[in-house]
Design a protein around this motif. Structure first.
Motif, mmCIF file in Angstrom:
data_model
loop_
_atom_site.group_PDB
_atom_site.id
_atom_site.type_symbol
_atom_site.label_atom_id
_atom_site.label_comp_id
_atom_site.label_asym_id
_atom_site.label_seq_id
_atom_site.Cartn_x
_atom_site.Cartn_y
_atom_site.Cartn_z
ATOM 1 N N LEU A 1 0.947 -1.065 0.000
ATOM 2 C CA LEU A 1 0.084 0.052 0.066
ATOM 3 C C LEU A 1 0.725 1.256 0.159
ATOM 4 O O LEU A 1 0.417 2.162 -0.741
ATOM 5 C CB LEU A 1 -0.905 -0.274 1.475
ATOM 6 C CG LEU A 1 -1.617 1.125 1.346
ATOM 7 C CD1 LEU A 1 -2.904 1.270 0.303
ATOM 8 C CD2 LEU A 1 -2.431 1.273 2.675
ATOM 9 N N GLY A 2 1.961 1.350 0.954
ATOM 10 C CA GLY A 2 2.907 2.500 0.878
ATOM 11 C C GLY A 2 3.695 2.624 -0.325
ATOM 12 O O GLY A 2 3.537 3.817 -0.974
ATOM 13 N N TRP A 3 3.882 1.406 -1.250
ATOM 14 C CA TRP A 3 4.740 1.697 -2.646
ATOM 15 C C TRP A 3 3.525 2.209 -3.562
ATOM 16 O O TRP A 3 4.087 3.165 -4.307
ATOM 17 C CB TRP A 3 5.178 0.440 -3.186
ATOM 18 C CG TRP A 3 6.757 0.432 -2.831
ATOM 19 C CD1 TRP A 3 7.387 -0.313 -2.190
ATOM 20 C CD2 TRP A 3 7.636 1.448 -3.581
ATOM 21 N NE1 TRP A 3 8.762 0.238 -2.034
ATOM 22 C CE2 TRP A 3 8.817 1.253 -2.891
ATOM 23 C CE3 TRP A 3 7.228 2.508 -4.209
ATOM 24 C CZ2 TRP A 3 9.871 1.999 -3.222
ATOM 25 C CZ3 TRP A 3 8.499 3.363 -4.570
ATOM 26 C CH2 TRP A 3 9.695 2.913 -4.373
ATOM 27 N N ILE A 4 2.325 1.869 -3.537
ATOM 28 C CA ILE A 4 1.406 2.557 -4.275
ATOM 29 C C ILE A 4 1.184 3.747 -4.049
ATOM 30 O O ILE A 4 1.473 4.761 -5.084
ATOM 31 C CB ILE A 4 -0.047 1.758 -4.143
ATOM 32 C CG1 ILE A 4 0.075 0.168 -4.668
ATOM 33 C CG2 ILE A 4 -1.109 2.618 -4.844
ATOM 34 C CD1 ILE A 4 -1.095 -0.621 -4.351
ATOM 35 N N GLN A 5 1.215 4.163 -2.981
ATOM 36 C CA GLN A 5 0.840 5.714 -2.496
ATOM 37 C C GLN A 5 2.163 6.593 -3.035
ATOM 38 O O GLN A 5 2.336 7.592 -3.586
ATOM 39 C CB GLN A 5 0.617 5.992 -1.068
ATOM 40 C CG GLN A 5 0.483 7.317 -0.787
ATOM 41 C CD GLN A 5 0.144 7.587 0.587
ATOM 42 O OE1 GLN A 5 0.145 6.719 1.513
ATOM 43 N NE2 GLN A 5 -0.477 8.943 0.687
ATOM 44 N N LEU A 6 3.580 6.093 -2.656
ATOM 45 C CA LEU A 6 4.759 6.780 -2.849
ATOM 46 C C LEU A 6 4.860 6.722 -4.371
ATOM 47 O O LEU A 6 5.626 7.800 -4.965
ATOM 48 C CB LEU A 6 5.843 5.940 -2.068
ATOM 49 C CG LEU A 6 7.260 6.724 -2.126
ATOM 50 C CD1 LEU A 6 7.235 8.097 -1.727
ATOM 51 C CD2 LEU A 6 8.547 6.088 -1.588
ATOM 52 N N GLY A 7 4.759 5.687 -4.998
ATOM 53 C CA GLY A 7 4.700 5.781 -6.426
ATOM 54 C C GLY A 7 3.792 6.787 -7.131
ATOM 55 O O GLY A 7 4.324 7.431 -7.913
ATOM 56 N N ILE A 8 2.657 6.804 -6.802
ATOM 57 C CA ILE A 8 1.732 7.768 -7.227
ATOM 58 C C ILE A 8 2.360 9.149 -6.951
ATOM 59 O O ILE A 8 2.453 10.187 -7.931
ATOM 60 C CB ILE A 8 0.348 7.644 -6.833
ATOM 61 C CG1 ILE A 8 -0.222 6.351 -7.397
ATOM 62 C CG2 ILE A 8 -0.610 8.724 -7.057
ATOM 63 C CD1 ILE A 8 -1.425 5.970 -6.575
ATOM 64 N N LEU A 9 2.710 9.390 -5.738
ATOM 65 C CA LEU A 9 3.161 10.786 -5.351
ATOM 66 C C LEU A 9 4.318 11.228 -5.868
ATOM 67 O O LEU A 9 4.666 12.276 -6.400
ATOM 68 C CB LEU A 9 3.281 10.681 -3.948
ATOM 69 C CG LEU A 9 2.214 10.771 -2.857
ATOM 70 C CD1 LEU A 9 2.236 10.745 -1.479
ATOM 71 C CD2 LEU A 9 1.168 12.030 -3.224
ATOM 72 N N LEU A 10 5.393 10.277 -6.164
ATOM 73 C CA LEU A 10 6.493 10.725 -6.852
ATOM 74 C C LEU A 10 6.352 10.712 -8.189
ATOM 75 O O LEU A 10 7.036 11.820 -9.167
ATOM 76 C CB LEU A 10 7.639 9.504 -6.778
ATOM 77 C CG LEU A 10 8.255 9.173 -5.262
ATOM 78 C CD1 LEU A 10 9.046 8.123 -5.254
ATOM 79 C CD2 LEU A 10 8.852 10.788 -4.913
ATOM 80 N N THR A 11 5.261 10.106 -9.125
ATOM 81 C CA THR A 11 5.118 10.349 -10.310
ATOM 82 C C THR A 11 4.480 11.905 -10.430
ATOM 83 O O THR A 11 4.635 12.646 -11.567
ATOM 84 C CB THR A 11 4.061 9.418 -10.866
ATOM 85 O OG1 THR A 11 4.659 8.085 -10.571
ATOM 86 C CG2 THR A 11 3.677 9.510 -12.353
ATOM 87 N N ILE A 12 3.529 11.963 -9.696
ATOM 88 C CA ILE A 12 2.970 13.610 -9.629
ATOM 89 C C ILE A 12 3.972 14.749 -9.427
ATOM 90 O O ILE A 12 3.933 15.642 -10.331
ATOM 91 C CB ILE A 12 1.853 13.771 -8.410
ATOM 92 C CG1 ILE A 12 0.579 12.848 -8.922
ATOM 93 C CG2 ILE A 12 1.521 15.168 -8.298
ATOM 94 C CD1 ILE A 12 -0.408 12.803 -7.713
ATOM 95 N N LEU A 13 5.221 14.379 -8.304
ATOM 96 C CA LEU A 13 6.012 15.005 -8.445
ATOM 97 C C LEU A 13 7.041 15.569 -9.825
ATOM 98 O O LEU A 13 7.370 16.486 -9.924
ATOM 99 C CB LEU A 13 7.225 14.830 -7.277
ATOM 100 C CG LEU A 13 6.492 15.004 -5.925
ATOM 101 C CD1 LEU A 13 7.946 14.574 -4.848
ATOM 102 C CD2 LEU A 13 6.536 16.573 -5.414
ATOM 103 N N SER A 14 7.043 14.373 -10.281
ATOM 104 C CA SER A 14 7.970 14.436 -11.560
ATOM 105 C C SER A 14 7.145 14.986 -12.674
ATOM 106 O O SER A 14 7.642 15.936 -13.263
ATOM 107 C CB SER A 14 8.189 12.862 -11.975
ATOM 108 O OG SER A 14 8.928 12.851 -13.202
#
Length: 191
Positions: free
Chosen positions: A54-67
């Motif tokens: 669950l944490g990786w899904i969230q961190l992945g989405i947030l890092l993608t948005i940052l990028s």
């Protein structure tokens, strides 16, 4: 700044999810799990893996948005994957420790808010850079996990990675994770 808020949002989401253990306790699911022949480490590992994903899904989405939306350079994907895994592991173990030390879901949420915002994010460099704080706060920040999270992500995103600093950040995060997991594991029965 955006990275700091990304870490904070991830910490809130994961620690709130982990506190769902209280709902399972209320419904007697937790007691049935612990009274079964399954060892409590297996139960903990199952929860850890679920919340880790669950944490990786969230961190992945947030890092993608940052990028994409904020044009933030994320750095080497493999380094982000490895370091992000240590960060998420720490956050899950912190959430588990808070859940096992508190008596209700609301109490766990309040403890999470106090720990995440009141101490860690303010002292750990998530809201403002540690370069602008007094020396005493810089020394205190060394005992805060978020300081090491920001340091590691900063190294990776800088483009010129100092492997010694990154290895130190990973080692400290792993040590925090182990301490939080041991505390959570010791309190699992008394919970």
């Amino acid at each position: 700044m955006p990275l700091g808020f990304t870490i904070m949002f991830m910490m809130f989401a994961i620690s709130s999810s982990v506190s769902s253990i209280h709902l399972e306790y209320k419904d007697y699911t937790w007691q049935r799990l612990l009274s079964s022949p399954i060892h409590k480490i297996s139960v903990l590992l199952g929860y850890f893996i679920a919340y880790f994903l669950l944490g990786w899904i969230q961190l992945g989405i947030l890092l993608t948005i940052l990028s994409i939306f904020f044009n933030v350079y994320i750095g080497n994907f493999m380094r982000i994957l490895v370091f992000g895994s240590f960060v998420i592991g720490l956050v899950v173990s912190l959430g588990f420790m808070i859940a096992t030390l508190s008596h209700t879901k609301k109490q766990a949420e309040v403890f999470s808010a106090i720990i995440i915002v009141g101490t860690c994010c303010m002292l750990g460099g998530l809201y403002w850079p540690l370069d602008i704080v007094p020396d005493m706060m810089k020394k205190i920040s060394l005992a805060i996990p978020q300081t090491w999270m920001m340091s590691g992500f900063g190294e990776i995103m800088s483009g010129t990675v100092n492997h010694t600093i990154l290895l130190l950040d990973i080692t400290v995060l792993a040590a925090f994770t182990i301490v939080f997991m041991v505390i959570g594991l010791k309190n699992i029965r008394s919970y």
